[in-house]
Design a protein around this motif. Structure first.
Motif, PDB file in Angstrom:
ATOM      1  N   LEU A 231       0.924  -1.107   0.013  1.00 14.89           N
ATOM      2  CA  LEU A 231      -0.086   0.092   0.216  1.00 14.89           C
ATOM      3  C   LEU A 231       0.866   1.317  -0.032  1.00 14.89           C
ATOM      4  N   PRO A 232       0.222   2.261  -0.450  1.00 15.87           N
ATOM      5  CA  PRO A 232       0.972   3.884  -0.304  1.00 15.87           C
ATOM      6  C   PRO A 232       1.119   4.026   1.186  1.00 15.87           C
ATOM      7  N   LEU A 233       1.750   5.088   1.546  1.00 14.62           N
ATOM      8  CA  LEU A 233       1.925   5.520   2.823  1.00 14.62           C
ATOM      9  C   LEU A 233       0.841   6.098   3.377  1.00 14.62           C
ATOM     10  N   PRO A 234       0.420   5.924   4.678  1.00 18.65           N
ATOM     11  CA  PRO A 234      -0.736   6.420   5.133  1.00 18.65           C
ATOM     12  C   PRO A 234      -0.933   7.743   5.292  1.00 18.65           C
ATOM     13  N   SER A 235      -2.376   8.206   5.431  1.00 14.73           N
ATOM     14  CA  SER A 235      -2.612   9.497   5.811  1.00 14.73           C
ATOM     15  C   SER A 235      -3.082   9.798   7.212  1.00 14.73           C
ATOM     16  N   ASP A 236      -3.002   8.631   7.933  1.00 18.90           N
ATOM     17  CA  ASP A 236      -3.405   8.860   9.610  1.00 18.90           C
ATOM     18  C   ASP A 236      -2.754   7.561  10.135  1.00 18.90           C
ATOM     19  N   SER A 237      -2.242   8.041  11.350  1.00 12.56           N
ATOM     20  CA  SER A 237      -1.635   7.293  12.139  1.00 12.56           C
ATOM     21  C   SER A 237      -2.334   5.849  12.803  1.00 12.56           C
ATOM     22  N   LYS A 238      -3.661   6.096  12.620  1.00 15.95           N
ATOM     23  CA  LYS A 238      -4.552   4.911  13.041  1.00 15.95           C
ATOM     24  C   LYS A 238      -4.423   3.638  12.043  1.00 15.95           C
ATOM     25  N   GLU A 239      -3.920   3.823  10.736  1.00 16.60           N
ATOM     26  CA  GLU A 239      -3.947   2.947   9.685  1.00 16.60           C
ATOM     27  C   GLU A 239      -2.620   2.196  10.180  1.00 16.60           C
ATOM     28  N   LEU A 249       9.308   1.873  10.126  1.00 16.75           N
ATOM     29  CA  LEU A 249      10.216   2.845   9.391  1.00 16.75           C
ATOM     30  C   LEU A 249       9.934   4.129   9.460  1.00 16.75           C
ATOM     31  N   LEU A 250       8.489   4.738   9.515  1.00 20.71           N
ATOM     32  CA  LEU A 250       8.302   5.828   9.902  1.00 20.71           C
ATOM     33  C   LEU A 250       8.602   6.457  11.268  1.00 20.71           C
ATOM     34  N   GLY A 251       8.774   5.340  12.167  1.00 19.75           N
ATOM     35  CA  GLY A 251       8.993   5.746  13.567  1.00 19.75           C
ATOM     36  C   GLY A 251      10.689   6.138  13.564  1.00 19.75           C
ATOM     37  N   ILE A 252      11.363   5.204  12.567  1.00 20.82           N
ATOM     38  CA  ILE A 252      12.746   5.364  12.953  1.00 20.82           C
ATOM     39  C   ILE A 252      12.905   6.831  12.082  1.00 20.82           C
ATOM     40  N   LEU A 261       5.362  11.384  14.885  1.00 22.69           N
ATOM     41  CA  LEU A 261       4.682  10.479  13.903  1.00 22.69           C
ATOM     42  C   LEU A 261       3.738  11.045  12.988  1.00 22.69           C
ATOM     43  N   ASP A 262       2.919  12.093  13.442  1.00 25.69           N
ATOM     44  CA  ASP A 262       1.960  12.854  12.709  1.00 25.69           C
ATOM     45  C   ASP A 262       2.649  13.676  11.672  1.00 25.69           C
ATOM     46  N   GLN A 263       3.913  14.133  11.973  1.00 26.82           N
ATOM     47  CA  GLN A 263       4.490  15.061  11.215  1.00 26.82           C
ATOM     48  C   GLN A 263       4.950  14.436   9.956  1.00 26.82           C
ATOM     49  N   THR A 264       5.697  13.111  10.285  1.00 27.34           N
ATOM     50  CA  THR A 264       6.355  12.511   9.320  1.00 27.34           C
ATOM     51  C   THR A 264       5.281  12.089   8.451  1.00 27.34           C
ATOM     52  N   ILE A 265       4.194  11.399   8.827  1.00 24.44           N
ATOM     53  CA  ILE A 265       2.840  10.889   7.976  1.00 24.44           C
ATOM     54  C   ILE A 265       2.552  12.115   7.088  1.00 24.44           C
ATOM     55  N   ASN A 266       2.382  13.418   7.711  1.00 23.88           N
ATOM     56  CA  ASN A 266       1.989  14.590   6.811  1.00 23.88           C
ATOM     57  C   ASN A 266       2.869  14.456   5.732  1.00 23.88           C
ATOM     58  N   GLU A 267       4.358  14.410   5.910  1.00 23.85           N
ATOM     59  CA  GLU A 267       5.160  14.701   4.836  1.00 23.85           C
ATOM     60  C   GLU A 267       4.962  13.588   3.721  1.00 23.85           C
ATOM     61  N   SER A 269       2.461  11.242   3.002  1.00 25.77           N
ATOM     62  CA  SER A 269       1.254  10.623   2.987  1.00 25.77           C
ATOM     63  C   SER A 269       0.916  10.418   1.437  1.00 25.77           C
ATOM     64  N   GLY A 270       0.422   9.373   1.335  1.00 22.73           N
ATOM     65  CA  GLY A 270      -0.001   8.636  -0.200  1.00 22.73           C
ATOM     66  C   GLY A 270       1.274   8.457  -1.110  1.00 22.73           C
ATOM     67  N   LYS A 271       2.522   8.813  -0.635  1.00 23.53           N
ATOM     68  CA  LYS A 271       3.586   8.506  -1.416  1.00 23.53           C
ATOM     69  C   LYS A 271       4.168   7.086  -1.417  1.00 23.53           C
ATOM     70  N   ASN A 272       4.851   6.425  -2.260  1.00 26.59           N
ATOM     71  CA  ASN A 272       5.282   5.067  -2.288  1.00 26.59           C
ATOM     72  C   ASN A 272       6.325   4.947  -1.367  1.00 26.59           C
ATOM     73  N   PHE A 273       6.947   3.730  -1.110  1.00 23.18           N
ATOM     74  CA  PHE A 273       7.915   3.372  -0.219  1.00 23.18           C
ATOM     75  C   PHE A 273       9.229   3.693  -0.893  1.00 23.18           C
ATOM     76  N   SER A 274       9.426   3.570  -1.997  1.00 17.73           N
ATOM     77  CA  SER A 274      10.610   3.771  -2.766  1.00 17.73           C
ATOM     78  C   SER A 274      11.194   5.427  -2.583  1.00 17.73           C
ATOM     79  N   GLU A 275      10.243   6.153  -2.702  1.00 22.51           N
ATOM     80  CA  GLU A 275      10.570   7.433  -2.282  1.00 22.51           C
ATOM     81  C   GLU A 275      10.876   8.010  -0.753  1.00 22.51           C
ATOM     82  N   PHE A 276      10.036   7.149  -0.014  1.00 19.37           N
ATOM     83  CA  PHE A 276      10.352   7.332   1.454  1.00 19.37           C
ATOM     84  C   PHE A 276      11.863   6.757   1.853  1.00 19.37           C
TER      85      PHE A 276
END
Length: 334
Positions: A231-239, A249-252, A261-267, A269-276
């Motif tokens: 899946l693409p990266l989430p837009s909400d931490s609940k996911e 990985l987002l936590g690291i 964590l919310d700041q990173t999710i906002n950055e 959100s919706g992007k693919n893992f390769s870019e992240f």
């Protein structure tokens, strides 16, 4: 109010990103605070609860000190020493083991996990080491102890032992009852191969962890191969509750950048893992590479590392032996 901080790290060698983000990064911040008096102990007595190669253990003690210094702990501001060099630890552990109760130790879940099914073959040291941990802390009148989730139960035992000693001998507040310093976020960094398991040196695959001595190429390769989901990266931490690898990985990334964590999710959100992963690799190389280079450099300077330990031992021994002398008087030893 000044805080007296005590923390111990086992000299297992080859410390990894989980050790850094879960503990050492926090130690560095505590060390910088002028209101804190920090004692950092390399707990080599704890290490021998499982069999060690003597030469490796000596090397690992020095490497742990090198890692502390490379990460930013100032040995002139904090006490850094190895536990076995201060005899008061072992003696206080015996005295406190006469205060602690079997029922308390029987409840320690870490012993059950480490001993496995065949508890009869586990060493007595593995069973009773939480009492030694209590002695480590109580000898220095520590007011606060940084602990991860897996050590909270041991600190509770330490508090129980201190209170019982004080009550048994009618010496109110003699053994200080320490408070936990619990890192609220990112205290548990998980395996890069399985987001449900803690990052560990004992995992067979080296691809499961970022070692603090890894090269730039190794770091990039390990992040590239880190397990993800489709899946693409989430837009909400609940996911993230059902996506352990993404959460890890987002936590690291968040911890390395001091983001929530919310700041990173906002950055992302919706992007693919390769870019992240590309961004995560950049940050890891930027933060870990200088540490790796410094550890490698310091590992060649045994005299310098031994001097840090010797200076720390003198300071720790003075404090701990004075506390032990008072314990002798209270218990009734001549």
């Amino acid at each position: 109010m000044n805080k007296k901080i005590f923390s111990g790290v086992q000299p297992t060698g080859n410390l990894h990103l989980g050790n850094y983000l879960g503990a050492i990064k926090n130690f560095v911040e505590l060390n910088k605070d002028e209101n804190n008096n920090c004692v950092f102990c390399v707990v080599d007595l704890h290490a021998i609860t499982v069999k060690q190669d003597p030469k490796e253990l000596r090397d690992n003690i020095r490497e742990t000190v090198a890692t502390f210094v490379a990460c930013g702990i100032n040995p002139e501001k904090s006490i850094i020493f190895n536990q076995s060099a201060v005899p008061a630890h072992s003696e206080a552990a015996w005295i406190l083991s006469c205060v602690a109760r079997m029922g308390w130790l029987n409840r320690m879940t870490q012993f059950k996990e480490k001993a496995g099914k065949d508890k009869e073959k586990a060493s007595i040291g593995l069973y009773s080491y939480p009492v030694l941990m209590a002695a480590d802390i109580l000898l220095y009148d520590a007011t606060h102890v940084p602990v991860g989730e897996d050590q909270k139960q041991h600190l509770e035992l330490c508090r129980d032992i201190a209170q019982k000693f004080n009550n048994d001998y009618s010496v109110e507040d003699f053994l200080k009852v320490p408070d936990p310093l619990i890192q609220k976020e990112f205290s548990r960094i998980m395996s890069l191969k399985d987001g449900t398991k803690k990052m560990s040196k004992s995992e067979l695959s080296d691809l499961s962890r970022i070692n603090l001595t890894d090269s730039e190429d190794l770091i990039v390769n390990k992040i590239k191969k880190a397990k993800t989901d489709p899946l693409p990266l989430p837009s909400d931490s609940k996911e993230l509750e059902t996506r352990p690898e993404a959460k890890n990985l987002l936590g690291i990334y968040s911890s390395l950048n001091n983001f929530t964590l919310d700041q990173t999710i906002n950055e992302f959100s919706g992007k693919n893992f390769s870019e992240f992963k590309e961004k995560l690799s950049q940050v890891l190389v930027e933060k870990i590479n200088p540490v790796a280079n410094e550890i490698k450099k310091l590992n060649k300077e045994n005299e310098y590392l031994d001097k840090i330990l010797l200076d720390g031992q003198k300071k720790a021994n003075e404090y701990a032996s004075n506390k032990l002398k008072k314990i002798h008087e209270i218990v009734g030893f001549l």
